[in-house]
Design a protein around this motif. Sequence first.
Motif, PDB file in Angstrom:
ATOM      1  N   LEU A 165      33.540  32.587  46.570  1.00  0.00           N
ATOM      2  CA  LEU A 165      34.369  32.231  46.732  1.00  0.00           C
ATOM      3  C   LEU A 165      35.329  32.775  48.143  1.00  0.00           C
ATOM      4  N   PHE A 166      34.991  33.552  48.243  1.00  0.00           N
ATOM      5  CA  PHE A 166      35.189  34.159  49.795  1.00  0.00           C
ATOM      6  C   PHE A 166      34.749  33.176  50.682  1.00  0.00           C
ATOM      7  N   ILE A 167      33.632  32.667  50.643  1.00  0.00           N
ATOM      8  CA  ILE A 167      33.060  31.875  51.991  1.00  0.00           C
ATOM      9  C   ILE A 167      34.724  30.461  51.459  1.00  0.00           C
TER      10      ILE A 167
ATOM     11  N   LYS B  24      42.695  30.285  53.131  1.00  0.00           N
ATOM     12  CA  LYS B  24      43.173  30.962  52.243  1.00  0.00           C
ATOM     13  C   LYS B  24      42.573  32.606  51.909  1.00  0.00           C
ATOM     14  N   LYS B  25      43.823  33.498  51.691  1.00  0.00           N
ATOM     15  CA  LYS B  25      43.043  35.025  51.208  1.00  0.00           C
ATOM     16  C   LYS B  25      42.376  34.991  50.991  1.00  0.00           C
TER      17      LYS B  25
ATOM     18  N   ILE C 142      41.692  38.412  54.788  1.00  0.00           N
ATOM     19  CA  ILE C 142      40.810  39.577  53.900  1.00  0.00           C
ATOM     20  C   ILE C 142      42.256  40.400  53.424  1.00  0.00           C
ATOM     21  N   GLU C 143      42.517  40.935  52.194  1.00  0.00           N
ATOM     22  CA  GLU C 143      44.018  41.139  51.788  1.00  0.00           C
ATOM     23  C   GLU C 143      43.423  42.353  50.661  1.00  0.00           C
ATOM     24  N   HIS C 144      43.088  43.356  50.329  1.00  0.00           N
ATOM     25  CA  HIS C 144      43.225  44.128  49.359  1.00  0.00           C
ATOM     26  C   HIS C 144      44.118  44.466  48.181  1.00  0.00           C
ATOM     27  N   VAL C 145      43.589  43.517  46.875  1.00  0.00           N
ATOM     28  CA  VAL C 145      44.308  43.779  46.223  1.00  0.00           C
ATOM     29  C   VAL C 145      44.233  44.634  44.618  1.00  0.00           C
TER      30      VAL C 145
END
Length: 345
Positions: free
Chosen positions: A194-196, A203-204, A268-271
């Motif tokens: 997902l992150f890659i 996208k975030k 990178i967004e801390h959620v």
Amino acid sequence: MSMLITGGAGFIGSHFVRLIINQGCKVVVLDKLTYAGNLENLKDIVENPKTSKLYKFYKGDICNQELVERIFSSEKIDTIVNFAAETHVDRSILSASSFIDTDMKGVFVLLEASRRFGIKKFIQISTDEVYGTAYQDSFRETDTLNPSNPYSASKAGGDRLAYAYWTTYKLPIIITRASNNYGTYQYPEKFIPLFITNALEDKKLPLYGDGKQVRDWIHVDDHCAAINYLMMHGKEGEVYNIGGGNERYNIDVANIIIDELKKPKTLIEHVKDREGHDRRYALDCTKLMSAGWKPKIKFENGIRDTIKWYRDNQAWWKRIKNGEFMEYYNKQYSHRFTSADPQLR
Ligand code: NAD
Ligand code: TYD
């Protein structure tokens, strides 16, 4: 004789099918082709006449007793490796029902058929998540199970049911509990793909909580090699941990992905954190190492190759990242992001 590989169109299952067929063994795959099952993962096997003659595919549910028994009686199955499962923790939190069906009832159907047809070996693919959070040391096979989300609880049910068929009926089972896998063909709902893929799309990257949760990453090829080794050298009725020896904070893995793809850290967004999030998974693999096996692939090399594969195979994941995936993604993440720009989400 043939080996039945359930869930063979998924991430780990497809790698295992490839490994076994390349050894010249006959393989029968039974897969429901849920959102996570993908025949493209096995395309190279079907298209190569040398491997396609060793491969047979059934689309169907492991909970379907009639189908499972038909396969056992018509395909001369002597070994079964059960990868079939609902596998994503976040989805199990949204709705647990299919997890209970496949990860518990499905295991029961396979065990019963194996007993009836006198199977020679049954490998139940369990997970390190059945132990729950490792607050201090690493878990050994004899430690108490303490699963804390619907996915890990249903996997613990399947794990213990398989063990019960050993103690009660002497069905020749082996249970493996691996740590988090990474590698090619992993469905992009999971953390690393997902992150890659989000980073590739600018996208975030939704990092849960403080990002200081720890996972022990094992390359999928190492995991499959370990299962293959245990199929030959493991003891019946035993549980084996399979760890990568690569404990990493999530935030450090996110940073490796960002750096490798030369993207800004601001992606990178801390959620909002996952409910009941296990802080750390960690395995003591002394038992497996004493049996003569240890992983070969260094995380630094494996993650670089994995990132490169997703960069070079965008058609594979772009076909997945629409329709059902986007519906799930919006449900899971839209309330978590604070970014004003919807293009980034
Ligand atoms: P995945 O979600 O990529 O694939 C699961 C496969 O099972 C899919 O092809 C799906 O279509 C199939 N399936 C689901 N329900 C089915 C049913 N009722 N009948 C037949 N087929 C069905 O999963 P994965 O990551 O490849 O995991 C494979 C196994 O390894 C699972 O049992 C999982 O619990 C275990 N495991 C995974 C990890 C990991 O990090 N991915 C770690 C340890 C253990
Ligand atoms: P995941 O790939 O879902 O595996 P598991 O939860 O079964 O170990 O997640 C790995 C870690 O990454 C886990 O600590 C949760 C975290 N994570 C995020 O921070 N953001 C995400 O969007 C996802 C999917 C996972």
